[in-house]
Motif scaffolding. Structure first.
Motif, short mmCIF file in Angstrom:
data_model
loop_
_atom_site.label_atom_id
_atom_site.label_comp_id
_atom_site.label_asym_id
_atom_site.label_seq_id
_atom_site.Cartn_x
_atom_site.Cartn_y
_atom_site.Cartn_z
N ASN A 127 -5.96 -7.47 7.95
CA ASN A 127 -5.93 -8.26 9.18
C ASN A 127 -5.46 -7.37 10.33
N ILE A 128 -5.43 -7.93 11.53
CA ILE A 128 -5.10 -7.14 12.72
C ILE A 128 -3.65 -6.66 12.68
N GLN A 129 -2.76 -7.42 12.01
CA GLN A 129 -1.37 -7.00 11.89
C GLN A 129 -1.26 -5.75 11.02
N ASP A 130 -2.08 -5.70 9.95
CA ASP A 130 -2.12 -4.50 9.11
C ASP A 130 -2.59 -3.29 9.90
N VAL A 131 -3.58 -3.50 10.77
CA VAL A 131 -4.09 -2.41 11.59
C VAL A 131 -2.98 -1.87 12.50
N GLU A 132 -2.24 -2.76 13.13
CA GLU A 132 -1.15 -2.34 14.02
C GLU A 132 -0.08 -1.55 13.27
N VAL A 133 0.28 -2.03 12.07
CA VAL A 133 1.29 -1.34 11.26
C VAL A 133 0.82 0.07 10.90
N ILE B 71 0.85 -1.18 0.00
CA ILE B 71 0.00 0.00 0.00
C ILE B 71 0.89 1.23 0.00
N THR B 72 0.67 2.12 -0.94
CA THR B 72 1.53 3.28 -1.08
C THR B 72 0.85 4.56 -0.65
N THR B 73 -0.29 4.47 -0.02
CA THR B 73 -1.03 5.63 0.43
C THR B 73 -0.59 6.03 1.81
N THR B 74 -1.20 7.09 2.35
CA THR B 74 -0.86 7.57 3.69
C THR B 74 -1.30 6.57 4.74
N PRO B 75 -0.72 6.63 5.94
CA PRO B 75 -1.09 5.68 7.00
C PRO B 75 -2.58 5.68 7.32
N ILE C 130 -2.62 0.49 20.75
CA ILE C 130 -2.01 -0.68 20.10
C ILE C 130 -1.82 -1.81 21.12
N GLN C 131 -1.41 -1.45 22.34
CA GLN C 131 -1.26 -2.45 23.40
C GLN C 131 -2.58 -3.16 23.69
N VAL C 132 -3.67 -2.40 23.70
CA VAL C 132 -4.99 -3.00 23.95
C VAL C 132 -5.33 -4.00 22.85
N LEU C 133 -5.03 -3.65 21.60
CA LEU C 133 -5.27 -4.58 20.49
C LEU C 133 -4.48 -5.87 20.67
N ARG C 134 -3.29 -5.75 21.18
CA ARG C 134 -2.47 -6.95 21.42
C ARG C 134 -3.03 -7.76 22.59
N TYR C 135 -3.55 -7.07 23.60
CA TYR C 135 -4.12 -7.76 24.75
C TYR C 135 -5.31 -8.62 24.37
N VAL C 136 -6.18 -8.10 23.49
CA VAL C 136 -7.40 -8.86 23.16
C VAL C 136 -7.06 -10.12 22.36
N GLN C 137 -5.87 -10.15 21.77
CA GLN C 137 -5.45 -11.36 21.05
C GLN C 137 -4.81 -12.37 21.98
N SER C 138 -4.40 -11.92 23.16
CA SER C 138 -3.80 -12.80 24.15
C SER C 138 -4.26 -12.38 25.53
N PRO C 139 -5.52 -12.73 25.90
CA PRO C 139 -6.12 -12.23 27.14
C PRO C 139 -5.50 -12.73 28.43
N GLU D 29 4.01 7.69 14.18
CA GLU D 29 5.29 8.28 13.80
C GLU D 29 5.15 9.73 13.33
N THR D 30 3.97 10.07 12.81
CA THR D 30 3.77 11.44 12.30
C THR D 30 2.99 12.31 13.28
N ALA D 31 2.52 11.72 14.39
CA ALA D 31 1.73 12.47 15.37
C ALA D 31 2.64 13.17 16.36
N ASN D 32 2.08 14.12 17.12
CA ASN D 32 2.87 14.73 18.18
C ASN D 32 3.12 13.70 19.28
N GLU D 33 4.09 13.96 20.12
CA GLU D 33 4.53 12.95 21.10
C GLU D 33 3.40 12.49 22.01
#
Length: 343
Positions: A17-23, A4-8, A44-53, A30-34
């Motif tokens: 898939n969920i891995q694409d969502v995380e990426v 995919i060559t478009t913006t994030p 992103i951590q929450v998304l990982r938690y729901v895959q491994s409760p 990376e482009t947002a303010n701190e």
């Protein structure tokens, strides 16, 4: 992942898939303010938690670390309160999702829980889209609805419906109690860890009726699981039931012996002369009853000892469970009342 060559932000709407969502979320970060980048990393951590409760005690530390970083990095009071609010929503959605998934996975007729599972996935997708929209540095004209749909579809692809045939339903029915006990046990242990983390970071989160209600909803379940009070009570009930069955069977057995002695004497006297008849002494029957009672006591003695031990153990664990309930209730009250001394 497809190229995919478009913006994030656009990339997020095309996630497969969920891995694409995380990426996509990581690239938005990376482009947002701190501040908002840290908030997005927490999501992103929450998304990982729901895959491994099944989480370890330190699993939530990274989530709270990102929330703290997000709050510390902003000078805007409005943005700070937005981050606090969204962090609470993240936690609530995570718990809602895991509980719905347990109900769905252990149900015999999964169709009964499909709507609940749909709601859980949707709320999680909306939470992700909210944070992604806030963190996106460029407005690409991407609608929030498109983001939600993409995240929801990705989550659904990662959730296998499994076999719903009649044989599978019978298997789930047969193992339902065991499966629920195992999954709910892991869930309550995760909640116990989370509640401790929430109290530790209460000044970071601040006043929150959502968190207070979340804790109050699970106080009894968590305390009873941690101290295993239901298992001990079940053991006591099993022993008591055993006494009833053993006592009833032994009563029938002793009664039959008395009846047989009486019948045998009666039959014997049919063939004896009157002076040689066997006397019916009531003491004989009392001897039988006393011997039977003594044997019953010897049989049940070990169970009596175990029952007394279980009762003592239950009293101790119930007291400990009540103490834990009070502690959890005080945590809930702390979030109800709030603390203006924020971190």
């Amino acid at each position: 992942m497809s190229e995919i060559t478009t913006t994030p932000t656009v990339q997020l709407t095309k996630a497969q898939n969920i891995q694409d969502v995380e990426v996509a979320l990581q690239q938005i970060a990376e482009t947002a303010n701190e501040s908002l980048a840290a908030a997005l990393n927490a999501q992103i951590q929450v998304l990982r938690y729901v895959q491994s409760p099944k989480l370890y005690d330190s699993s939530f530390d990274l989530l709270f670390a990102n929330v703290r970083k997000a709050i510390k990095m902003t000078d805007s009071s409005k943005e700070r309160e937005m981050i606090r609010e969204k962090s609470v929503v993240m936690i609530n959605n995570y718990i809602f999702f895991i509980q719905a998934k347990i109900d769905y996975d252990t149900a015999v007729q999964r169709s009964e829980y499909e709507s609940l599972m749909e709601d859980a996935v949707l709320t999680l997708g909306e939470s992700v889209a909210d944070v992604a929209t806030a963190a996106a540095s460029v407005d690409n004209g991407v609608s929030k609805t498109a983001m939600v749909n993409s995240v929801v579809n990705s989550l659904k692809k990662g959730m296998s419906k499994g076999d719903n045939s009649l044989s599978s339903q019978i298997t789930r029915w047969w193992n339902k109690e065991k499966a629920i006990k195992q999954k709910q046990g892991e869930f309550f242990e995760t909640l116990y860890s989370l509640f401790g983390k929430l109290y530790k970071h209460r000044k970071l989160i601040g006043k929150s009726d959502i968190i207070a209600n979340l804790i109050e909803r699970y106080i009894d379940d968590v305390a009873n699981h941690i101290y295993n009070t239901e298992y001990i009570q079940a053991s006591i009930n099993k022993l008591r039931k055993g006494y009833s069955i053993t006592g009833g069977l032994w009563f029938i057995f002793v009664s039959n012996i008395i009846f047989c002695v009486w019948a045998c004497r009666g039959c014997a006297n049919l063939f004896r002369s009157e002076e040689n008849e066997v006397a019916y002494s009531s003491a004989t029957y009392w001897y039988i009853v006393l011997v039977g009672a003594l044997i019953l006591l010897l049989i049940c003695a070990p169970s009596f000892v175990r029952l007394r031990k279980h009762k003592s153990e239950l009293a101790d664990t119930q007291q400990a469970a009540e103490h834990l309930k009070s502690e959890l209730l005080s945590i809930a009250k702390a979030f109800e009342e709030g603390d203006e001394d924020y971190e």
